[in-house]
Design an enzyme around this catalytic site. Structure first.
Site, PDB file in Angstrom:
ATOM      1  N   HIS B 109       0.814  -1.165  -0.065  1.00 26.96           N
ATOM      2  CA  HIS B 109       0.004  -0.138  -0.202  1.00 26.96           C
ATOM      3  C   HIS B 109       0.919   1.194  -0.040  1.00 26.96           C
ATOM      4  CE1 HIS B 109      -2.438  -3.180   1.752  1.00 26.96           C
ATOM      5  NE2 HIS B 109      -3.528  -2.639   1.290  1.00 26.96           N
ATOM      6  N   HIS B 346      -4.256   3.004  -3.397  1.00 24.58           N
ATOM      7  CA  HIS B 346      -4.222   2.463  -1.925  1.00 24.58           C
ATOM      8  C   HIS B 346      -3.494   1.213  -1.980  1.00 24.58           C
ATOM      9  CE1 HIS B 346      -6.092   1.439   1.555  1.00 24.58           C
ATOM     10  NE2 HIS B 346      -6.290   0.262   1.005  1.00 24.58           N
ATOM     11  N   GLU B 494     -18.126  -3.960  23.846  1.00 21.24           N
ATOM     12  CA  GLU B 494     -17.214  -4.967  23.895  1.00 21.24           C
ATOM     13  C   GLU B 494     -16.058  -5.078  22.944  1.00 21.24           C
ATOM     14  OE1 GLU B 494     -20.469  -5.329  23.046  1.00 21.24           O
ATOM     15  OE2 GLU B 494     -21.566  -5.857  25.045  1.00 21.24           O
ATOM     16  N   HIS B 557     -28.622 -14.964  24.201  1.00 23.49           N
ATOM     17  CA  HIS B 557     -27.527 -14.700  25.235  1.00 23.49           C
ATOM     18  C   HIS B 557     -26.929 -16.085  25.368  1.00 23.49           C
ATOM     19  CE1 HIS B 557     -29.228 -10.906  25.451  1.00 23.49           C
ATOM     20  NE2 HIS B 557     -28.846 -10.682  26.333  1.00 23.49           N
TER      21      HIS B 557
END
Lengths: 746, 746
Positions: B109, B346, B494, B557
């Site tokens: 890059h 890029h 988290e 959950h």
């Protein structure tokens, strides 16, 4: 499936319906049957009326004042409900249904329903357009409770609104085995729930997907004289959702796309599980949303300021080029004299004493689970009004169909999920003579082929379109001013991409979203992928750069444990095709499994078109691509997937030259192979053959299942490295030589 | 390890050094040896000087004007480097080293290094304080390239600054097998790289962790007369990092905590892989950061506005109560006449023709990989100045040690990672008579015990402290105004929590962060956990509510596939203790494995203290807790982990009553068991015994490894359900009865 002349709820429920996800609930509703009966029994035949007029016919049993109020509220919000006392009573009914259900279960989250009951009441009673008798009515407003732990709010509202899915006995069975009122909202359990929420931030992502779907379909199908797609998406999110990064990702996109019909309520109650949000969350949320391109409003009294809430919704609707965030300051556990505004009311029952104190405080003399007659009567109109709304829309659609036959046919496919006859013929086929190519490129051929035949096929990449090879060449970009296009530019937002795709998939059965990134970055979006699997959202995950074969980008970019991690996830298909025919086969499986998401792991590097591969083989998950044995007794079975199948085939060729009877098996999808009959499995992997080798450029853990205790697994149980891909394969021993060596040692 | 009287680099490199992560690089540096030699060979003995004076002694070979300039720049930024022409030349050197390395590798890059070379030069040459001869010097400024793909920028800077880890031959081996210049920055490969970046957004999270560590340690150890901890954390992040949700999470926390010594440069080049950021990223970034509580600056000419950059840094340093975001508008691929400002620059080599055009355009007449003599000479002072800075600090520390003996001893443990003698004795022990308890509660006993003896132990939860049971009772909250405390409140973030914890762990060997959420929500932070594993950050993941046993919260959950998904991840320990002794054993393992993160899966529900469990057993990963067989020949082996070990023990008791010889094995960590000798493994799981049953409340996939083809795995291969935990266990057949049934069928 046969085409029919008008869209009904029944159609909205069929098609794309291969469910792989079993429910624990014996009372899991049969959606198809439900849809039919609702149409047969309740839908009113009403004349179509131009939009923006009071088009709903008066139902005999409905007191006129509420009818007028509601109609006005829906369209203009200019008139208030006639009696604010009754509104208050209805809001307290919602509060106490939540309090009582949590108390009975001795588990759950009363705080949010107590604080958000006013928003809930106004939305479901005054604002939203839906049909409780057909929760799948296409043009309904969508509601998402992103703060899913507050689900008793939504269950109470669905109950009051007359949804058959939440009867009083369901409220009383809150959080119990087999109930339709589980601990968090589950679309696959409870009709009327749009998406499955609970993991924070997912819901607002789903809401962005639902709003994207509406904007896209409206742009494609609405006509100057006929708005056939026209609904809002509402969402309630809490402090927790706001803190999660995923919500910033999706809200940045919602602002970028100008989703004007997305209205999100931020329940600003200043309490999260660990206490006052002051300890971890002191940013200026509305200022952040303004930076994201949203219109923002602050309702300072969300507890009793009903008119403030109504005015905010009116203002939000007037802003058509931006989504709106309404920050509603509420008191968590409103009404509880000793626990309101504390974390203790967030996720625990109030306890008998505090329930009593709350009854006193709010002046609620009733027994548990009581719905006062006037409240019941007030809400009862929705079971008449809803079918009327749908009938009105059906009539409009019938007109639309006459005038815009082709568009109507396409839209119908999107609404019903019915696949066009022969769609699968569009998928390409290959021969061993076809040029070698990366499966990511072969995937793009499939994506473009499918986009031509599937009207609801759309998707994109998290800023890797040119690497994931996901651009649909016949379409432009879905953007604010070109929402009719189908290439979605998600930016570098994998997690948000997953949640938005779930929303798109669950908007209409015929919308089939795909989304893409590098396979290793499923780590960024795993929570959304799991929700796809759980909520039966048939998203297609196009995951390229699927091994060390990607080369120089190195270990941060090289998946190792990812294949096994998804093979172990319930209700999802992990597919790793080896060449063109397998890639096409993988897409066929993915499209047919409308209630089970699929992950396609695809190579960056060129792979040859192999002899013996087939789409039919892929459908079985595991199959023989070559064999020189007879009587189902090869000396050796070599198993592989994806880019290593070529290596397995090469090694087999060498070993056969030495006189060995070698079978090569492609195990492209373990889940599909597991579902085959024992006879079929024995025909591929006979128990008597214990000389087995697997080769896959990933973790070996799990392969024991197929290679058994006497076999060998060639794989990678360490992180990758940065070097040209071929070199890494060699250094890591993922080679035909290693297979041959292992074969000889067996 | 013996204590010594002053802190040296050597000490910073030892201790906590059980590495489980092997490097592919034959040239992987031996850190310990390096550290010693650098101290022996290069460190200057310099007198201590009070802070804020020009305290660095003049090295003989260093031209005075640069020395003055640099010192001024470091402290006040008031003077400019003497010759801007040389600065420009240095910046172009950086650009062309990146261009040439990418060109030679034909991979990489170049765009970011070309655009960010001015920032890079100013930071490494004028602003940052570091010692290239000891990359581990404790008080160094930290730099994180969050946009890790631009790593040639950092490799070029490390090379110019005189780090031995990046010699010219390393630059020429960019992205090749075994090189010290991999495709993304890897702290475990290249000395001078602080953290491992590449997956976007992780680096800025690490930077927040590094800045948190500095603020915490400064608050604990600095004295009115002596600032012994005092460094900045710099970070460059790009558009990609900004789009990722994780960056919003960590930046919200950085703002909340007021991390004034965190200075982040946002490389605003308007290009990402898919093209102009306009297609997916149109938010107002600086406005968002202001909403997050940051100070923001906009440098409009990042390409040549060196003074603007310098002024921005000066301004940022002056703002002490807020982190600063400096948006630096740059041109990606600056200097390339045909590719600048396009996505093509890029992530691909420019190509010979465009390299030539760029040389022409920037007036760079040199051959590839050329560093002009004046540039070399300019940078050469860092190899003298760095050791001088360190020596000065060492002298200050010696004074500190005299005056503040106890603090110095604690700080030294944090700097070196040396564990206090007998620390492990602090861990609790239990007998079968000890009360039944949830392992999450037993975990809290361990956390609090460890916090008393380990000076660098700190951590917290993602808004679940009272559920995860992670509060350290003897400490308050780490907050803006109480940074000396050790309970970190991460909010519901988290992913950010994981990345911040990685930054804390990699700040100093003796900082041992733990972080917590529900086990299922590892899905939200998996990308950060993987970076812990890859980058050898010994974070302890306290993951409670580890199965369907959590009950009513339901399938969103309840983890199912999570255990296997981490067992397959390289260089991480997945531990699932069954009771108090195993929980204590798990913590002992976690603390000792300083270069391997540990995940502890802990129960919400009460579990009995079992006979036969032990910390010593845990250290071996798998061991026998009970057995009534002799001669290593049981009739049956029942294997289990965590909360199901109790069930296995019960079933064994029943079967023994019927005369069977049954062995019960706790397989608390598969990874540790795999590392034992073949003899040991045979003593636990003798090959001759094929009657084997596993029981675990999770996916069965993977257990084939231990139960073999004749055994049975009892587990859960579907999503969970919402109901009381006991009921779900029964309905899903995770019971002693099912084990007995399976035993009888074998």
């Amino acid at each position: 499936m046969a085409a029919s002349s008008s869209v009904t709820a029944a159609q909205a429920l069929v098609g794309r319906a291969i469910s792989g996800h079993s429910s624990p609930s014996p009372s899991h509703p049969d959606r198809l049957a439900f849809g039919i009966s609702s149409i047969a029994g309740n839908a009113l035949k009403s004349p179509a009326a131009p939009r923006l007029q009071n088009r709903r016919p008066q139902a005999a049993s409905r007191p006129r004042r509420y009818a007028v109020t509601r109609a006005a509220a829906v369209e203009t919000l200019e008139e208030k409900p006639a009696t604010e006392a009754l509104v208050e009573k209805s809001i307290n009914t919602i509060r106490f249904l939540a309090i009582d259900a949590v108390e009975k279960a001795n588990s759950g989250h009363p705080g949010l329903p107590m604080g958000c009951a006013p928003m809930g009441h106004i939305l479901y009673d005054e604002v939203m357009r839906y049909n409780p008798k057909n929760p799948f009515w296409f043009n309904r407003d969508r509601f998402v409770l992103s703060a899913g732990h507050g689900c008793m709010l939504q269950y109470a509202l669905l109950h009051l609104a007359g949804y058959d899915s939440v009867k009083m006995e369901d409220l009383k069975a809150f959080r119990q085995w087999g109930s339709k009122t589980p601990g968090h909202p589950e679309n696959f359990e409870t009709l009327g729930i749009e998406v499955t929420t609970g993991p924070l931030g997912q819901g607002v992502g789903n809401a962005v997907g639902l709003a994207l779907a509406e904007k896209h379909l409206a742009a494609r199908f609405n006509k100057p004289d006929m708005e056939i797609v026209d609904h809002y998406t509402y969402c309630i999110l809490g402090d927790g959702c706001q803190m999660e990064g995923i919500s910033n990702e999706v809200c940045s996109l919602a602002g970028h796309w100008g989703l004007g019909k997305l209205i999100a309520f931020y329940d600003d109650n200043h309490i999260s599980i660990d206490g006052d949000t002051e300890i971890a969350f002191t940013e200026d949320v509305n200022a952040r949303f303004e930076a994201l391109g949203w219109h923002t409003i602050w309702v300072k009294n969300g507890n009793t300021g009903y008119d403030e809430i109504r005015a905010a919704i009116k203002e939000a609707k007037a802003v058509k080029d931006k989504p709106t965030l309404i920050k509603v300051t509420t008191t968590i556990g409103y009404g509880s004299p000793n626990k309101a505004s504390t974390y203790s009311v967030h996720g625990s029952a109030l306890g008998a004493k505090e329930v009593e104190a709350t009854r006193q405080n709010l002046g609620w003399p009733y027994e548990p689970f009581f719905v006062p007659e006037d409240v019941k009567s007030h809400w009862s109109r929705h079971v008449l009004e809803g079918p009327a709304l749908e009938a009105e829309w059906n009539a409009k659609f019938a007109q639309y169909e006459k005038k815009y036959k082709e568009d109507a046919a396409e839209l119908k496919q999107i609404i019903t999920g019915e696949l066009p006859a022969g769609w699968e013929k569009a998928l390409p086929t290959y021969t061993p003579e076809s040029p070698a190519d990366a499966t990511r490129n072969l995937s793009q051929q499939c994506l473009n082929a499918l986009a031509k035949v599937l009207p609801g096929f759309l998707g994109g990449s998290a800023d890797l379109a040119s690497s994931n090879m996901t651009l649909l060449k016949m379409f432009g970009d879905f953007q604010k001013d070109t929402p009719e296009e189908r290439n979605v530019r998600f930016g570098v937002r994998e997690h948000g991409m997953g949640a938005i795709s779930n929303g798109i998939a669950l908007h209409s059965p015929g919308l089939i979203p795909y989304c893409a990134t590098f396979f290793v970055f499923t780590d960024y979006m795993r929570a959304a992928i799991r929700i796809s699997a759980l909520s039966e959202a048939g998203v297609i995950y196009v995951m390229t750069h699927d091994s060390i074969g990607l080369g120089e980008d190195g270990p941060t970019h090289q998946p190792i444990e990812h294949l096994i991690s998804f093979r172990a996830m319930p209700n999802i298909l992990m597919l790793r095709p080896a060449d063109g025919n397998e890639t096409a086969g993988a897409y066929k499986v993915a499209i047919l499994n409308s209630k089970r998401p699929s992950i396609l792991a695809l190579s960056r590097q060129k792979l040859p078109q192999l002899a013996g591969t087939s789409a039919e083989g892929v459908a079985k998950g595991g199959y023989i691509i070559s064999d020189n044995s007879s009587g189902n007794k090869p000396d050796l079975i070599i198993m592989s997937t994806g880019s290593e199948l070529e290596i397995a085939a090469k090694a087999a060729d060498e070993l056969r030259k030495e006189g060995k009877a070698v079978r090569v098996v492609s195990l492209v999808s373990w889940e599909l192979f597991d579902e085959q009959s024992d006879e079929y499995k024995e025909s591929i992997l006979p128990a008597s053959v214990t000389a087995r080798i697997s080769i896959e450029a990933g973790a070996t853990l799990g392969w024991e299942k197929f290679v058994g205790p006497y076999g060998r697994s060639i794989g990678i149980d360490r992180f990758g490295a940065s070097a040209p891909g071929g070199r890494i394969y060699k250094e890591f021993g993922i080679t035909a030589e290693k297979v041959i060596e292992a074969a000889k040692s067996l």
